[in-house]
Design a protein around this motif. Structure first.
Motif, short mmCIF file in Angstrom:
data_model
loop_
_atom_site.label_atom_id
_atom_site.label_comp_id
_atom_site.label_asym_id
_atom_site.label_seq_id
_atom_site.Cartn_x
_atom_site.Cartn_y
_atom_site.Cartn_z
N VAL A 8 54.80 113.37 -17.98
CA VAL A 8 53.78 114.10 -18.58
C VAL A 8 54.36 114.24 -20.10
CG1 VAL A 8 52.48 116.22 -18.90
CG2 VAL A 8 52.55 115.37 -16.84
N GLU A 9 55.58 114.63 -20.03
CA GLU A 9 56.28 114.72 -21.43
C GLU A 9 56.25 113.33 -21.97
OE1 GLU A 9 58.30 116.71 -24.77
OE2 GLU A 9 56.47 117.20 -23.32
N SER A 10 56.93 112.28 -21.46
CA SER A 10 56.85 111.00 -21.87
C SER A 10 55.66 110.52 -22.29
CB SER A 10 57.46 110.20 -20.89
OG SER A 10 58.57 110.45 -20.27
N ALA A 11 54.64 110.79 -21.78
CA ALA A 11 53.31 110.31 -22.06
C ALA A 11 52.67 110.95 -23.28
CB ALA A 11 51.96 110.33 -20.88
N ARG A 12 53.08 112.25 -23.32
CA ARG A 12 52.60 113.20 -24.53
C ARG A 12 53.47 112.48 -25.68
NH1 ARG A 12 54.57 116.53 -27.77
NH2 ARG A 12 56.45 116.84 -26.93
N ILE A 13 54.59 112.09 -25.83
CA ILE A 13 55.58 111.71 -26.89
C ILE A 13 55.11 110.27 -26.96
CG2 ILE A 13 57.91 111.00 -27.51
CD1 ILE A 13 58.94 113.29 -25.79
N GLN A 14 54.91 109.51 -26.26
CA GLN A 14 54.23 107.97 -26.50
C GLN A 14 52.96 108.00 -27.21
OE1 GLN A 14 54.25 105.77 -22.76
NE2 GLN A 14 56.46 105.66 -22.77
N LYS A 15 52.24 108.82 -26.72
CA LYS A 15 50.86 109.00 -27.62
C LYS A 15 51.08 109.65 -28.84
CE LYS A 15 46.25 109.68 -27.89
NZ LYS A 15 45.71 108.71 -28.85
N GLY A 16 52.11 110.57 -29.25
CA GLY A 16 52.44 111.04 -30.72
C GLY A 16 52.92 109.80 -31.36
N ILE A 17 53.86 108.92 -30.80
CA ILE A 17 54.14 107.88 -31.33
C ILE A 17 53.14 106.80 -32.19
CG2 ILE A 17 55.65 105.46 -31.18
CD1 ILE A 17 57.64 107.18 -29.66
N THR A 57 65.03 100.31 -32.13
CA THR A 57 65.58 100.40 -30.71
C THR A 57 66.52 101.78 -30.87
OG1 THR A 57 66.23 97.88 -30.49
CG2 THR A 57 67.57 99.51 -29.25
N GLU A 58 66.28 102.44 -29.99
CA GLU A 58 67.07 103.56 -29.65
C GLU A 58 67.81 103.59 -28.39
OE1 GLU A 58 67.93 106.23 -31.51
OE2 GLU A 58 66.51 105.81 -33.25
N HIS A 59 68.79 104.68 -28.45
CA HIS A 59 69.62 104.62 -27.06
C HIS A 59 69.59 106.20 -26.75
CE1 HIS A 59 71.34 100.98 -28.54
NE2 HIS A 59 71.42 100.62 -27.12
N GLY A 60 69.48 106.62 -25.49
CA GLY A 60 69.67 107.84 -24.98
C GLY A 60 70.31 108.20 -23.72
N THR A 61 70.47 109.32 -23.28
CA THR A 61 71.17 109.63 -22.09
C THR A 61 70.08 109.31 -20.89
OG1 THR A 61 70.47 111.88 -22.33
CG2 THR A 61 72.49 111.50 -22.87
N ASP A 62 68.77 109.38 -21.16
CA ASP A 62 67.77 108.94 -20.10
C ASP A 62 66.63 108.47 -21.05
OD1 ASP A 62 66.46 111.34 -20.91
OD2 ASP A 62 67.39 112.52 -19.31
N LEU A 64 63.67 109.94 -21.34
CA LEU A 64 63.29 111.15 -22.26
C LEU A 64 63.83 111.15 -23.42
CD1 LEU A 64 60.67 112.72 -22.26
CD2 LEU A 64 61.93 114.57 -21.13
N ASP A 65 65.04 111.05 -23.30
CA ASP A 65 65.87 111.40 -24.55
C ASP A 65 65.68 110.33 -25.35
OD1 ASP A 65 68.26 112.47 -26.07
OD2 ASP A 65 69.30 110.97 -25.36
N ALA A 66 65.75 108.83 -25.00
CA ALA A 66 65.75 107.70 -25.88
C ALA A 66 64.21 107.90 -26.67
CB ALA A 66 65.84 106.52 -25.16
N LEU A 67 63.29 108.49 -25.66
CA LEU A 67 61.79 108.50 -26.17
C LEU A 67 61.81 109.48 -27.52
CD1 LEU A 67 59.16 107.21 -25.93
CD2 LEU A 67 58.55 108.90 -24.11
N LYS A 68 62.45 110.60 -27.27
CA LYS A 68 62.51 111.63 -28.22
C LYS A 68 63.25 111.27 -29.37
CE LYS A 68 62.34 115.59 -25.16
NZ LYS A 68 63.25 116.82 -24.61
N LYS A 69 64.25 110.56 -29.30
CA LYS A 69 64.88 109.82 -30.61
C LYS A 69 63.85 108.76 -31.11
CE LYS A 69 69.60 110.63 -28.73
NZ LYS A 69 70.92 109.82 -28.42
N MET A 70 63.15 108.23 -30.41
CA MET A 70 62.14 107.19 -31.11
C MET A 70 61.38 107.81 -31.82
SD MET A 70 61.73 103.95 -31.44
CE MET A 70 62.38 102.94 -30.02
#
Length: 136
Positions: A8-17, A57-62, A64-70
């Motif tokens: 759900v959080e991933s979908a929310r962030i992707q929509k925000g992007i 391109t972004e890198h993250g620990t997982d 969700l972390d990569a998505l937040k950085k993006m």
């Protein structure tokens, strides 16, 4: 966080992007494992000429972390990166040798070209010009 919460959080962030970029349905979130980190390539698809390009391109620990950085990058990329216009022709489609114009944000000309050539053979595109646009 439960797996459902993460989705759900991933979908929310992707929509925000998507909303922030104003690109609805033309983004690909491409994840891959790189050692102990997750690599996220954000790819845009241009509906006019059906070509895809690397946005960032972004890198993250997982994931969700990569998505937040993006998302953080997307919020600030106009202030951080220069704007480039690249004119090019695809050699892949016979009979469609129309000059195309694409716009990129990058730290330098080489990074802009890397974004253009992302996922392609070097000889699949002929580049006619790369111009750094004046900043407003």
């Amino acid at each position: 966080m439960t797996p459902n919460d993460i989705h759900v959080e991933s979908a929310r962030i992707q929509k925000g992007i998507e909303d922030h970029l104003g690109i609805d349905g033309s983004l690909i979130f491409d994840y891959s494992q790189e050692g102990t980190t997750i690599k996220l390539n954000l790819i845009t698809v241009n509906p006019r000429h059906n070509q895809s390009f690397l946005f960032h391109t972004e890198h993250g620990t997982d994931k969700l972390d990569a998505l937040k950085k993006m998302f953080e990058y997307v919020k600030n990329y106009r202030e951080r990166d220069s704007s480039y216009t690249i004119q090019w022709v695809s050699k892949e489609k016979e009979g469609q040798r129309e000059l195309q114009t694409s716009y990129f944000r990058a730290r330098n000309m080489y990074e802009a070209l890397d974004k253009l050539y992302f996922g392609r053979e070097l000889n699949s595109i002929t580049v006619y010009s790369v111009v750094m646009n004046p900043s407003a």
